[in-house]
Write a protein that holds these residues in place. Structure first.
Motif, mmCIF file in Angstrom:
data_model
loop_
_atom_site.group_PDB
_atom_site.id
_atom_site.type_symbol
_atom_site.label_atom_id
_atom_site.label_comp_id
_atom_site.label_asym_id
_atom_site.label_seq_id
_atom_site.Cartn_x
_atom_site.Cartn_y
_atom_site.Cartn_z
ATOM 1 N N PRO A 109 0.808 -1.230 0.000
ATOM 2 C CA PRO A 109 0.000 0.000 0.000
ATOM 3 C C PRO A 109 0.839 1.278 0.000
ATOM 4 C CG PRO A 109 -0.917 -1.576 1.550
ATOM 5 C CD PRO A 109 0.386 -2.154 1.050
ATOM 6 N N GLU A 110 1.972 1.278 0.696
ATOM 7 C CA GLU A 110 2.803 2.486 0.732
ATOM 8 C C GLU A 110 3.453 2.756 -0.631
ATOM 9 O OE1 GLU A 110 4.937 -0.939 2.777
ATOM 10 O OE2 GLU A 110 3.042 0.049 3.111
ATOM 11 N N GLU A 111 3.750 1.704 -1.397
ATOM 12 C CA GLU A 111 4.282 1.883 -2.756
ATOM 13 C C GLU A 111 3.213 2.499 -3.660
ATOM 14 O OE1 GLU A 111 7.267 -1.421 -4.243
ATOM 15 O OE2 GLU A 111 5.573 -2.333 -3.188
ATOM 16 N N ILE A 112 1.997 2.005 -3.531
ATOM 17 C CA ILE A 112 0.889 2.507 -4.336
ATOM 18 C C ILE A 112 0.652 3.985 -4.037
ATOM 19 C CG2 ILE A 112 -1.618 2.332 -4.653
ATOM 20 C CD1 ILE A 112 -1.226 -0.746 -4.498
ATOM 21 N N PHE A 155 4.515 -1.934 -13.496
ATOM 22 C CA PHE A 155 5.177 -3.158 -13.068
ATOM 23 C C PHE A 155 6.335 -2.827 -12.140
ATOM 24 C CE2 PHE A 155 3.190 -4.128 -17.103
ATOM 25 C CZ PHE A 155 2.555 -5.329 -16.829
ATOM 26 N N ARG A 156 6.456 -3.578 -11.069
ATOM 27 C CA ARG A 156 7.560 -3.438 -10.118
ATOM 28 C C ARG A 156 8.690 -4.339 -10.585
ATOM 29 N NH1 ARG A 156 9.710 -5.317 -5.162
ATOM 30 N NH2 ARG A 156 9.811 -3.665 -3.589
ATOM 31 N N ASP A 157 9.896 -3.804 -10.677
ATOM 32 C CA ASP A 157 11.048 -4.568 -11.171
ATOM 33 C C ASP A 157 12.203 -4.405 -10.192
ATOM 34 O OD1 ASP A 157 12.808 -6.021 -12.729
ATOM 35 O OD2 ASP A 157 13.236 -4.358 -14.091
ATOM 36 N N ALA A 202 0.491 -2.894 -10.510
ATOM 37 C CA ALA A 202 -0.702 -2.168 -10.093
ATOM 38 C C ALA A 202 -1.312 -1.510 -11.328
ATOM 39 C CB ALA A 202 -0.349 -1.122 -9.045
ATOM 40 N N GLU A 203 -2.599 -1.165 -11.237
ATOM 41 C CA GLU A 203 -3.307 -0.545 -12.341
ATOM 42 C C GLU A 203 -3.321 0.970 -12.183
ATOM 43 O OE1 GLU A 203 -7.125 -2.463 -12.098
ATOM 44 O OE2 GLU A 203 -6.387 -4.223 -13.158
ATOM 45 N N LYS A 262 -4.378 -1.318 -6.536
ATOM 46 C CA LYS A 262 -3.923 -2.708 -6.436
ATOM 47 C C LYS A 262 -4.632 -3.575 -7.475
ATOM 48 C CE LYS A 262 -3.667 -6.528 -3.317
ATOM 49 N NZ LYS A 262 -3.516 -7.022 -2.008
ATOM 50 N N ARG A 263 -3.889 -4.517 -8.042
ATOM 51 C CA ARG A 263 -4.460 -5.476 -8.996
ATOM 52 C C ARG A 263 -4.908 -6.716 -8.246
ATOM 53 N NH1 ARG A 263 -0.818 -6.704 -14.058
ATOM 54 N NH2 ARG A 263 -2.804 -7.295 -14.947
#
Length: 70
Positions: free
Chosen positions: A3-6, A47-49, A34-35, A26-27
């Motif tokens: 949630p903190e990343e979003i 996308f998180r990489d 995430a969308e 959140k997806r």
């Protein structure tokens, strides 16, 4: 994504694009992405990489030909 990343991504995109209606959500059943929405319209995926200790995010947005028609 956490949630903190979003929240951080939402704040970044709002500031970068000067667009308060953009949001990251959140997806369902996915933890690596995430969308992205503008209002209630889905516009893309982030996308998180994480590789070699480096973290980055990649935003992917498809633009269809009929979207460009006026």
């Amino acid at each position: 994504m956490k949630p903190e990343e979003i929240t951080k991504l939402t704040n970044f995109l709002r500031a970068k694009f000067e667009l308060p209606s953009i949001s990251v959500r959140k997806r369902p059943q996915k933890s690596d992405s995430a969308e992205v929405y503008i209002g209630e319209e889905f516009v893309g995926v982030i996308f998180r990489d994480e590789e070699d200790g480096e973290l980055s995010y990649n935003f992917s947005m498809a633009i269809l030909e009929f979207d460009l028609e006026e």
